[in-house]
Design an enzyme around this catalytic site. Structure first.
Site, short mmCIF file in Angstrom:
data_model
loop_
_atom_site.label_atom_id
_atom_site.label_comp_id
_atom_site.label_asym_id
_atom_site.label_seq_id
_atom_site.Cartn_x
_atom_site.Cartn_y
_atom_site.Cartn_z
CE1 TYR A 141 -3.08 -2.94 0.15
CE2 TYR A 141 -3.56 -2.73 2.58
CZ TYR A 141 -3.64 -3.08 1.30
OH TYR A 141 -4.70 -4.14 1.45
CE LYS A 188 1.91 -17.45 -2.38
NZ LYS A 188 1.05 -19.11 -2.45
#
Ligand code: NAD
Length: 354
Positions: A141, A188
C-alpha cells in the site's frame, strides 16, 4: 494515575458509541482512583463541515499531546462525492501517519454468549482467542505505483525493510510472550522475495531476542483456510499490511458480530489509537441502537496498551462478558436475548464493573 485521553467521535454512530466508552472509562477511573482527563476533538466529515479539514491542526496537536486516542468512525454518504476536494477517510489516514502507528492489533475473541451468532459451527469457534498483529505503514500500500506510457500495464510495489519487519515482529513477540508463547508468522515466502526477507528477519529476531517462544510460519493461502477450519490452533499471528488486511477481516467474522470487535494501532512511542473495526453505520446513526461494545472493548485495549492498566482492562472485558452472559443484546446481535439501546448497554457495562 493521571492520563489524558482524546476522544474523536467522528461521524454517523461515532458520537453515540464513544459516549458509552467514556462512561466506562469514567467508571474505571472512579473505581481505581485514577484521573482521566478527556478532550473531545473533530475528525472526518464533521471536521470537514466545520473547518474544511478532515484532520484539523488542533485535533492533531491534542492527539500528539495525549496518552491515548479513542476514535468512533468517520465517513458517510454526505461526504462520498468522488469529486470532493477531500474525504473523511483522509483524516483517519493522516492521524495514523502523524502518530507513526505502524502496528495494528486486533483481538479475535469468540465470546461465550455469542457463539451461536458465528457463521461457523460452535465446536469450531468455541474458545477462539487470537491476537493478530498487522504491519500498517509499509508493504504494497505504500510501495508506490508505476504505469506504462500507454497505461495498459500497471505495477504496485511490495517493499519492506529489515527495520520495518523487526519492529512489528518484536511487538508481536512481546504479545506472544505475555500469552501462550506461540507466534505464527504469515507470508508468501515460496513466491515473494519480500516474504523471504520477512521470514529470515522474523526467525533471527525470535531466535536472538525471544528464544523462549515457539515460532511457526504459514503461507498466507494456507492460513486463509486454517482460520476457518482450525482457528483454535492459533494464538498470536503477525503479518504484513496486505495479508493482514485480508486475514483480519476474514477472522473478524468468527465471533459473530462486527459491532463487537475492537482494534488498537500502536507506534514506537507516543499515544496509541483505539477504535472499533466497523464503520460509521449511517443507516442506523442517531437512533440510539448502535452496539457500543466494540468501542468499549477498544477503550479496554487503551487501558492495557497505552496506560499500562492491565487489571482495569481485564475488568472491562469481564464486565462486557457478564452483560452478555446476562442476556443483554443490542439489535445487531439480537438472538432472543433482551434487546436494549446503545446507552442502556453502556450503563449495563458500568453496572457490571461495579
Ligand atoms: P459499516 O461498518 O459502517 O456498516 C456495515 C453494517 O454493519 C451496517 O448495516 C451497519 O448498520 C452495521 N453496523 C456497523 N457497526 C455497527 C454497530 N456498532 N452496531 C450495530 N450495527 C453496526 O460499513 P459501511 O456501511 O460499509 O460504511 C459506512 C461508512 O463508514 C462509509 O462512509 C465508510 O467509508 C465508513 N467506514 C469507516 C471506517 C472507520 O472509520 N474506521 C471503517 C469502515 C467504514
Amino acid at each position: 494515575m493521571n492520563a489524558s485521553i482524546v476522544l474523536l467521535p467522528g461521524d454517523g454512530i461515532g458520537p453515540e458509541i464513544v459516549r458509552e466508552a467514556r462512561k466506562v472509562l469514567e467508571a474505571v477511573a472512579s473505581a481505581h482512583r485514577h484521573t482521566f482527563e478527556f478532550t473531545e476533538k473533530l475528525i472526518g466529515g464533521i471536521a470537514i463541515d466545520e473547518t474544511g479539514d478532515p484532520l484539523p491542526q488542533s485535533t492533531l496537536d491534542a492527539c500528539l499531546a495525549s496518552d491515548a486516542v479513542i476514535l468512533g468512525a468517520v465517513g458517510g454518504p454526505k461526504w462520498s462525492d468522488p469529486a470532493a476536494k477531500t474525504r473523511p477517510e483522509a483524516g483517519l489516514l493522516a492521524v495514523r501517519r502523524r502518530l507513526g502507528l505502524f502496528a495494528n492489533i486486533r483481538p479475535i475473541v469468540a465470546r461465550n454468549a455469542l457463539i451461536g451468532a458465528s457463521p461457523l459451527k460452535a465446536s469450531l469457534v468455541d474458545g477462539v482467542d487470537i491476537l493478530m498483529y498487522r504491519e500498517l505503514t509499509g508493504g504494497i500500500y505504500f510501495g508506490g505505483s508505476t504505469a506504462s506510457d500507454d497505461g495498459t500495464t500497471v505495477a504496485d510495489s511490495m517493499r519492506y525493510s529489515v527495520g520495518e519487519i523487526e519492529r512489528i515482529v518484536r511487538l508481536a513477540a512481546e504479545g506472544a510472550r505475555s500469552r501462550s508463547g506461540r507466534l505464527t508468522s504469515v507470508d508468501k515466502a515460496n513466491v515473494l522475495a519480500v516474504s523471504r526477507l520477512w521470514r529470515k528477519t522474523t526467525e533471527r529476531v525470535v531466535q536472538d531476542e525471544f528464544p523462549d517462544l515457539t515460532l511457526e510460519h504459514q503461507l498466507v493461502d494456507a492460513m486463509a483456510m486454517h482460520l476457518v477450519t482450525r482457528p483454535k490452533d492459533f494464538d498470536v499471528i503477525v503479518t504484513g499490511n496486505l495479508f493482514g488486511d485480508i486475514l483480519s477481516d476474514e477472522a473478524s467474522v468468527l465471533p459473530g458480530s462486527l459491532g463487537m470487535l475492537p482494534s488498537a494501532s500502536l507506534g514506537a512511542s507516543g499515544p496509541g489509537l483505539y477504535e472499533p473495526i466497523h464503520g460509521s453505520a449511517p443507516d442506523i446513526a442517531g437512533r440510539g441502537i448502535a452496539n457500543p461494545l466494540g468501542t468499549i472493548l477498544s477503550a479496554a485495549l487503551a487501558l492495557r496498551h497505552s496506560l499500562g492498566l492491565a487489571a482495569e482492562a481485564d475488568a472491562v472485558e469481564d464486565a462486557v462478558d457478564a452483560v452478555l452472559d446476562g442476556g443483554l443484546r443490542t439489535a445487531d446481535i439480537a438472538d432472543g436475548g433482551r434487546s436494549v439501546g446503545t446507552a442502556d448497554m453502556g450503563d449495563a457495562v458500568v453496572e457490571a464493573l461495579r
